[in-house]
Motif scaffolding. Sequence first.
Motif, PDB file in Angstrom:
ATOM      1  N   VAL A   1      45.194 -17.973  89.254  1.00 34.50           N
ATOM      2  CA  VAL A   1      44.675 -19.043  88.397  1.00 34.50           C
ATOM      3  C   VAL A   1      45.830 -19.657  87.617  1.00 34.50           C
ATOM      4  O   VAL A   1      46.673 -18.935  87.067  1.00 34.50           O
ATOM      5  N   THR A   2      45.874 -20.975  87.561  1.00 36.64           N
ATOM      6  CA  THR A   2      46.876 -21.686  86.758  1.00 36.64           C
ATOM      7  C   THR A   2      46.174 -22.429  85.628  1.00 36.64           C
ATOM      8  O   THR A   2      45.125 -23.039  85.841  1.00 36.64           O
ATOM      9  N   THR A   3      46.759 -22.366  84.424  1.00 36.93           N
ATOM     10  CA  THR A   3      46.164 -23.071  83.286  1.00 36.93           C
ATOM     11  C   THR A   3      46.747 -24.458  83.099  1.00 36.93           C
ATOM     12  O   THR A   3      46.206 -25.248  82.329  1.00 36.93           O
ATOM     13  N   GLY A   4      47.842 -24.741  83.794  1.00 40.27           N
ATOM     14  CA  GLY A   4      48.471 -26.061  83.692  1.00 40.27           C
ATOM     15  C   GLY A   4      48.476 -26.760  85.036  1.00 40.27           C
ATOM     16  O   GLY A   4      47.427 -26.984  85.645  1.00 40.27           O
ATOM     17  N   GLU A   5      49.671 -27.083  85.507  1.00 38.53           N
ATOM     18  CA  GLU A   5      49.800 -27.788  86.784  1.00 38.53           C
ATOM     19  C   GLU A   5      49.276 -26.934  87.925  1.00 38.53           C
ATOM     20  O   GLU A   5      49.444 -25.713  87.956  1.00 38.53           O
ATOM     21  N   LEU A   6      48.607 -27.572  88.873  1.00 40.25           N
ATOM     22  CA  LEU A   6      48.064 -26.876  90.034  1.00 40.25           C
ATOM     23  C   LEU A   6      49.164 -26.208  90.850  1.00 40.25           C
ATOM     24  O   LEU A   6      50.297 -26.694  90.920  1.00 40.25           O
ATOM     25  N   HIS A   7      48.825 -25.082  91.466  1.00 41.16           N
ATOM     26  CA  HIS A   7      49.725 -24.473  92.439  1.00 41.16           C
ATOM     27  C   HIS A   7      49.855 -25.427  93.623  1.00 41.16           C
ATOM     28  O   HIS A   7      48.881 -26.083  94.019  1.00 41.16           O
ATOM     29  N   PRO A   8      51.055 -25.561  94.199  1.00 42.89           N
ATOM     30  CA  PRO A   8      51.235 -26.499  95.322  1.00 42.89           C
ATOM     31  C   PRO A   8      50.247 -26.275  96.464  1.00 42.89           C
ATOM     32  O   PRO A   8      49.792 -27.233  97.093  1.00 42.89           O
ATOM     33  N   TRP A   9      49.886 -25.017  96.753  1.00 43.37           N
ATOM     34  CA  TRP A   9      48.917 -24.767  97.832  1.00 43.37           C
ATOM     35  C   TRP A   9      47.571 -25.378  97.496  1.00 43.37           C
ATOM     36  O   TRP A   9      46.928 -26.014  98.349  1.00 43.37           O
TER      37      TRP A   9
ATOM     38  N   HIS B   1      37.954 -20.355 100.135  1.00 42.43           N
ATOM     39  CA  HIS B   1      37.626 -19.356  99.117  1.00 42.43           C
ATOM     40  C   HIS B   1      36.504 -18.447  99.603  1.00 42.43           C
ATOM     41  O   HIS B   1      36.560 -17.218  99.464  1.00 42.43           O
ATOM     42  N   ASP B   2      35.454 -19.045 100.171  1.00 39.37           N
ATOM     43  CA  ASP B   2      34.306 -18.270 100.623  1.00 39.37           C
ATOM     44  C   ASP B   2      34.660 -17.351 101.797  1.00 39.37           C
ATOM     45  O   ASP B   2      34.045 -16.297 101.970  1.00 39.37           O
ATOM     46  N   ALA B   3      35.640 -17.753 102.605  1.00 42.36           N
ATOM     47  CA  ALA B   3      36.060 -16.912 103.728  1.00 42.36           C
ATOM     48  C   ALA B   3      36.653 -15.597 103.216  1.00 42.36           C
ATOM     49  O   ALA B   3      36.479 -14.539 103.832  1.00 42.36           O
ATOM     50  N   GLY B   4      37.359 -15.648 102.087  1.00 45.91           N
ATOM     51  CA  GLY B   4      37.870 -14.446 101.439  1.00 45.91           C
ATOM     52  C   GLY B   4      38.893 -13.670 102.231  1.00 45.91           C
ATOM     53  O   GLY B   4      38.995 -12.451 102.062  1.00 45.91           O
ATOM     54  N   ASP B   5      39.656 -14.343 103.102  1.00 46.54           N
ATOM     55  CA  ASP B   5      40.637 -13.625 103.908  1.00 46.54           C
ATOM     56  C   ASP B   5      42.075 -13.944 103.536  1.00 46.54           C
ATOM     57  O   ASP B   5      43.007 -13.564 104.245  1.00 46.54           O
ATOM     58  N   ASP B   6      42.277 -14.666 102.422  1.00 49.73           N
ATOM     59  CA  ASP B   6      43.638 -15.009 102.017  1.00 49.73           C
ATOM     60  C   ASP B   6      43.684 -15.167 100.501  1.00 49.73           C
ATOM     61  O   ASP B   6      42.650 -15.290  99.834  1.00 49.73           O
ATOM     62  N   VAL B   7      44.911 -15.178  99.955  1.00 49.95           N
ATOM     63  CA  VAL B   7      45.083 -15.438  98.529  1.00 49.95           C
ATOM     64  C   VAL B   7      44.527 -16.816  98.216  1.00 49.95           C
ATOM     65  O   VAL B   7      44.772 -17.778  98.952  1.00 49.95           O
ATOM     66  N   PHE B   8      43.764 -16.920  97.142  1.00 44.81           N
ATOM     67  CA  PHE B   8      43.171 -18.199  96.775  1.00 44.81           C
ATOM     68  C   PHE B   8      43.731 -18.645  95.436  1.00 44.81           C
ATOM     69  O   PHE B   8      43.840 -17.852  94.499  1.00 44.81           O
ATOM     70  N   TYR B   9      44.087 -19.927  95.358  1.00 46.26           N
ATOM     71  CA  TYR B   9      44.688 -20.508  94.156  1.00 46.26           C
ATOM     72  C   TYR B   9      43.722 -21.528  93.559  1.00 46.26           C
ATOM     73  O   TYR B   9      43.209 -22.397  94.257  1.00 46.26           O
ATOM     74  N   ALA B  10      43.485 -21.406  92.249  1.00 46.08           N
ATOM     75  CA  ALA B  10      42.571 -22.322  91.571  1.00 46.08           C
ATOM     76  C   ALA B  10      43.103 -22.632  90.181  1.00 46.08           C
ATOM     77  O   ALA B  10      43.891 -21.859  89.617  1.00 46.08           O
ATOM     78  N   ASP B  11      42.668 -23.763  89.632  1.00 50.12           N
ATOM     79  CA  ASP B  11      43.059 -24.075  88.264  1.00 50.12           C
ATOM     80  C   ASP B  11      42.006 -23.533  87.302  1.00 50.12           C
ATOM     81  O   ASP B  11      40.960 -23.020  87.698  1.00 50.12           O
ATOM     82  N   ALA B  12      42.304 -23.635  86.003  1.00 49.04           N
ATOM     83  CA  ALA B  12      41.432 -23.034  84.992  1.00 49.04           C
ATOM     84  C   ALA B  12      40.021 -23.604  85.043  1.00 49.04           C
ATOM     85  O   ALA B  12      39.047 -22.890  84.790  1.00 49.04           O
TER      86      ALA B  12
ATOM     87  N   THR C   1      39.963 -20.559  77.217  1.00 47.09           N
ATOM     88  CA  THR C   1      38.810 -20.673  78.112  1.00 47.09           C
ATOM     89  C   THR C   1      39.031 -19.917  79.415  1.00 47.09           C
ATOM     90  O   THR C   1      38.134 -19.243  79.924  1.00 47.09           O
ATOM     91  N   ALA C   2      40.260 -20.008  79.953  1.00 47.67           N
ATOM     92  CA  ALA C   2      40.525 -19.447  81.275  1.00 47.67           C
ATOM     93  C   ALA C   2      40.669 -17.931  81.268  1.00 47.67           C
ATOM     94  O   ALA C   2      40.191 -17.254  82.185  1.00 47.67           O
ATOM     95  N   LEU C   3      41.310 -17.371  80.249  1.00 44.09           N
ATOM     96  CA  LEU C   3      41.600 -15.938  80.272  1.00 44.09           C
ATOM     97  C   LEU C   3      40.343 -15.064  80.241  1.00 44.09           C
ATOM     98  O   LEU C   3      40.236 -14.115  81.029  1.00 44.09           O
TER      99      LEU C   3
END
Length: 211
Positions: A120-128, A144-155, A181-183
């Motif tokens: 999770v990123t609280t600022g700029e999105l992860h490039p992926w 995300h729903d597939a759940g077979d890889d690292v998933f990157y999301a913003d706050a 809010t995010a933590l």
Amino acid sequence: MPLIPEEPQIHESAQGPRATPASGRIAPTPRPVPGPRPAAPSRPGRPGPLRPTPPAQRAPRDTAAKPGPSAPAAPAAAPAPASAQVQLIPASAEGALDAAEEAVDLLLESGRAPGDVLVVTTGELHPWAAHELSFGEASYWAQHDAGDDVFYADAAAVARAGVRPVVVVAVNSGSDTVAATALPLALARASALLIVCGDPQQINGVLGAGV
């Protein structure tokens, strides 16, 4: 309570997250330690030979057995709620994303499955995340729903994300409001380990008092 960053020496081969000290503070560490994994289920043992049941004793005919008072049943103990362990990695807002990437690399190298990790990123999105969102949210959340890889999301998307064993938060924004809010949401999404990469003073004010 405010958390005081420390610089403990940790071997890279150490396994398991750092436990919270007795004082209730989160001890910061320079590098993440892999989180706990569920123990393998024990194998059931082979049942032994059955013993014959002794015959029940009969009361004499000339005396009547009087039933004694039954003891009250003890109330069942409520199971303790499970909570994830918290690990703090000191980093500036500019270096929080790099620290989070290093944490993910170490988790994967230690044997964690990619699908176990949410970043999770609280600022700029992860490039992926920025790249995948360019194809539309439907495709993005399908991964995300597939759940077979690292998933990157913003706050803002943490509330929609599902629970994963490990959640890594990069506090790459100076806004206390976004972090506040995010933590807590990230902590609720972590079933085993929450790793927070950011400014310890900022994180102490947001999450330290509640852990």
